[in-house]
Structure formats: C-alpha cells, structure tokens
Design a protein around this motif. Structure first.
Motif, short mmCIF file in Angstrom:
data_model
loop_
_atom_site.label_atom_id
_atom_site.label_comp_id
_atom_site.label_asym_id
_atom_site.label_seq_id
_atom_site.Cartn_x
_atom_site.Cartn_y
_atom_site.Cartn_z
N GLN A 348 0.84 -1.20 0.00
CA GLN A 348 0.00 0.00 0.00
C GLN A 348 0.88 1.25 0.00
O GLN A 348 1.96 1.26 0.58
N ASP A 349 0.39 2.29 -0.66
CA ASP A 349 0.98 3.62 -0.49
C ASP A 349 -0.12 4.66 -0.59
O ASP A 349 -1.28 4.33 -0.85
N ILE A 350 0.24 5.90 -0.37
CA ILE A 350 -0.73 7.00 -0.36
C ILE A 350 -0.30 8.03 -1.39
O ILE A 350 0.87 8.43 -1.44
N CYS A 352 -0.95 11.85 -2.33
CA CYS A 352 -1.52 13.13 -1.93
C CYS A 352 -1.40 14.09 -3.11
O CYS A 352 -0.30 14.23 -3.67
N SER A 362 -6.60 12.96 -1.28
CA SER A 362 -5.69 11.87 -0.94
C SER A 362 -6.36 10.54 -1.22
O SER A 362 -7.57 10.38 -0.98
N GLN A 364 -5.58 6.06 -1.15
CA GLN A 364 -4.70 4.94 -0.85
C GLN A 364 -4.70 4.00 -2.05
O GLN A 364 -5.75 3.71 -2.62
N ILE A 385 -8.86 7.98 1.43
CA ILE A 385 -8.24 7.77 2.73
C ILE A 385 -8.12 9.11 3.45
O ILE A 385 -7.93 10.15 2.81
N ILE A 387 -5.77 11.16 5.66
CA ILE A 387 -4.37 11.15 6.05
C ILE A 387 -4.19 11.82 7.42
O ILE A 387 -5.03 12.60 7.86
N GLU A 391 1.33 13.23 7.88
CA GLU A 391 1.40 12.91 6.44
C GLU A 391 1.07 14.14 5.60
O GLU A 391 1.69 14.37 4.55
#
Length: 462
Positions: A348-350, A352, A362, A364, A385, A387, A391
């Motif tokens: 997983q990453d985010i 933005c 944002s 995920q 998501i 944050i 973040e």
C-alpha cells in the motif's frame, strides 16, 4: 396487452420542472433508480417540507453551463457507486420528458463530476413502459449540435477570462480533458499545445515561441505543463521560453527537472529533513555487496533513475538476486537507485495531490495480490483515505522543497512513521478524482486565477 416502446442504450431526456431542456442519459437497467450528476447539494425547508437545491452541468464533457435546480426531497438511500463504494444519496421526485412521454420519476443526486454520462436512466423509470435495445441509440429522437446550442444559448457565459495553454502530448487523456473542461467552466479560453509541435526563436530583442505552420504564440496568460518523461528536456526548454516571455507557468522548468531527477530529489529531501526509505547509489559494481548491506539487505527495491509510473522498478527478494540485477544494470552503464523495502506497508501507499501548498485530495493505492507496486495502471486499486496531520505536513513540505505548485506526492507508512517515496510533477487526475470525488482540475484552474490575481466575473447560471 400494452405495447412497449423501444429505448436505445442512450437517450435524450428533459426535466422542465428542474429547468433542464436536454440531457443525455445512459439507459442502465442494472441500476434500480435513475441518477443525475449534481454539485453543491443543499437541503432546505419550505412550509415544513424538505427540498433540495443543487447544481447540474447538463452537457457531457463540459462544465461551461451550470443550472440551479430545486426539487422535493423524498428519500435518503445508500447506493453503491461504480467503484463499489457505498454512499448516502438524496432522492428527489420530478417529472421527466422522454420523447413524447411525460411521467413522474425519482432521481438520486450523484456528487461526481467524473460520471461518463451526466445521467443514468434506471429500471424503475422504465418498468411497464419500455423495452431496451442496447444496440440502438436515441430511438425517441436525437438532438443535433445546432439544436443543443439553441436550447442552451441563453445559459452560455461570455468568454471574458484568461487565455491558458495546456502543454502536453495527448489531448485525449482523461487528465488533459478534465483540465480543459475545468478551464472552460470558469470562463477561460484554453488551447491544447503539443510539446513536440512547438519551436523557439532565441533572440535578445524578440524571443518567440511558434507552433505548427509558423503561428506565433504570444497571447497566453498562463501555461499548464504536463510533460511526459520522454520529452522532459525539450518540454522544460519550452517552459523556460514561456517564462522569458512573461507567461505564468503552473510548474516551472526547474521544479519539473528536479522532480524527474530521482537522485537529486532524494538529496534535496535528505537535506531538508524529509524522511525517505534508506537509499543507496554507487557507480562501481565492486561495491555491490556493501551497497546492499547499506540499505539493510534483501528484499530491496532497485529502480532506474528515470523510472516513471512504476516502470523500471524491480523487487529483489534475495541478496544474490539483488547482486545480479545491480551488476546487470551497471554493466550497461545504467544509473540506478537501491532502496530498502518497507515490508509492513503490505503493498500500500498514499498519493496526496498538492495544489498551491494545500493537499486537495488523498487516496490509498493497494497493489494486486502478489505484487509490490500499487500503481493504478498496473492493476492497483484506489480508495479514499483520511491522512494524518504528519502525512499532510510531509506532502506539503515535499512539494515545497521541489518548488512545485502542483504535485502528486507518494507516501508509504512504515514502523518509523510516514516515508516519502517520490514526487510527480505531472500527476494523473483520473484515479484520484474517481476515488475521492474531488474536482482537482477546478482547483488547478483556481490556483492560476489566484496567482494572476484574476477576479472572474460571475458565471452565467439559471
């Protein structure tokens, strides 16, 4: 027995009670209730009865016309979007005109500008009235563009806005189409310029940018650069030339160049106390073993300096595999980065999306099972998501360090806290707009207005 009329896969509808003279609908028997795109939804009370005020952009692929609508609220329902996300929608009752027929129907208000069609016609409106032939279209009458222009002529705003250039390569990409749509909705004139069809005259007295056939580009107020990696060098040269001519560029050539140089960007982040996964870089293959040890050993990530959208990124699961890949790259004089693998992130990453120093959306991203890369075009799944403040600060600071007004900032959650993966200077809009429902293209246009101190006249509405 009642004879049913035939509907095609798409039809023109009208809602006289809402002031909508024509709207193209996709006939969707899979949806129980019809739905319409709506913005700025507000519930009001009139004589103890609930009504809903909302805005509709009735023309497909355009937001240049906004209609103010009001209808009686009849229900609130949980509805699953096309992404499988359940959300509460307001339901209104109104009369629809479909061909020669006029009847009462219900509409759910969908708060998404990214709908392919501004309206979906569900089966509750069709039951006992119509049969569907999806191979046909507009069986109840088609509207030519001339007639559509006549119906909406009084609603079209006068063009008194800025003149903006979108400097990119493919006008059919979702992101580029959305930016054009958002600029036109704000009353601006926007022109698509293919990076590779523009050329420059370098002259102290009369510098110029010309375009296909010798047209001189000298009337733009702003440029939105969306430069693909393969033309970074030439695209940045054009942006510098626009800057020399006094044209505002949403991202500068310097900021784009810095973001594309992963090694230099990583050094800038380290210098500014921005935490990134432990990263190594070396020229000599003699130091491969120590390079691997320096980033805590396998599994580890090996990426090309010029990699984009997850391409040129390899996961080496053992030290032996890592040595083989690193030495293979170095034998052909290819520059690479070696980076620690954050196992606890679970693929997983985010992402933005930062515009003018603010995180406007944002999402995920989750990699497919068995994969470690979460890029959407490689099968990754996106979801909205919330944050953390840490973040948010990290995303804003990363964009600021590279001096990017618009940036896609990728963050990964680790046992050490959030880590910065990379920053994209031409981030795509499709995945994040659809996952979050946010109008990011509009935020970009409003940013240009703010930078140029442009005060728009009120957009014509009804």
């Amino acid at each position: 027995m009642q004879e049913h009329k035939i509907l095609g896969g798409e039809e023109w509808c009208a809602f006289e009670g809402l002031g909508i003279p024509a709207i193209k609908a996709r006939v969707d028997s899979g949806a129980k209730t019809s739905s319409i795109q709506a913005n700025n939804i507000k519930v009001i009370y009139r004589n103890a009865v609930e009504y809903v005020q909302f805005e509709v952009n009735p023309l497909q692929d355009s937001r240049s016309i906004t209609l103010h609508c009001e209808a009686r609220l009849v229900d609130r329902r949980m509805v699953k979007s096309s992404l499988g996300i359940a959300e509460e929608r307001l339901v209104v009752a109104t009369k629809i005109r479909l061909g020669a027929d006029i009847f009462e129907t219900e509409l759910t208000l969908a708060k998404r500008d990214t709908m392919e069609y501004r309206m979906l016609l569900g089966r509750s409106a069709l039951s006992d009235r119509y049969l569907i032939d999806p191979a046909r279209s507009f069986t109840q009458g088609d509207l030519e563009q001339e007639e559509l222009d006549r119906l909406y002529a009084s609603f079209k705003p006068e063009r008194t806005g800025l003149k903006i250039a979108l400097l990119a390569s493919n006008p059919e990409l979702y992101s580029n189409k959305r930016i054009v749509e958002a600029a036109e909705a704000r009353g601006h004139e926007i022109v698509f310029l293919n990076v590779e069809l523009a050329y420059m005259k370098l002259d102290a007295q009369a510098p110029q940018i010309r375009y296909r056939g010798g047209n001189i580009l000298n009337e733009f107020d702003a440029v939105i650069p969306r430069i693909k990696p393969s033309v970074t060098f030439y695209g940045c040269a054009l942006i510098r030339q626009f800057d020399n001519l006094g044209v505002y560029c949403l991202n500068t050539a310097e900021s784009i160049s810095q973001s594309r140089d992963k090694l230099f960007a990583s050094q800038l982040f380290s210098r500014n106390d921005i935490n990134i996964p432990i990263t190594g870089f070396a020229k000599s293959p003699n130091d491969t073993k120590d390079l691997i040890k320096m980033v805590n050993g396998a599994p580890l990530i090996i990426k090309l300096l010029e990699s984009t959208q997850g391409k040129g990124v390899v996961l080496a699961e053992t030290n032996k595999a890592a040595e083989s890949v690193i030495n293979a790259f170095k034998s052909v004089q290819t520059n690479i980065l070696v980076q620690e693998f954050i196992k606890e992130a679970n693929g997983q990453d985010i992402r933005c999306f930062v515009v003018n120093g603010k995180v406007v959306a944002s999402m995920q991203r989750q990699a497919e099972k068995g994969e470690f890369r979460s890029n959407l075009h490689q099968g990754g799944k996106a979801s909205r998501i919330k944050i953390t403040p840490e973040e948010r600060r990290l995303a804003i600071k990363a964009a600021k360090v590279l001096n990017l007004t618009v940036a896609g900032v990728d963050i990964i959650r680790s046992n050490k806290g959030p880590l910065l993966l990379e920053v994209n200077s031409s981030p795509g809009l499709e995945g994040i707009e659809k996952a979050t429902g946010k109008d990011i293209a509009d935020s970009m246009i409003r940013c240009i207005e703010k930078k140029l101190k442009y005060n728009p006249e009120p957009v014509a509405t009804v």
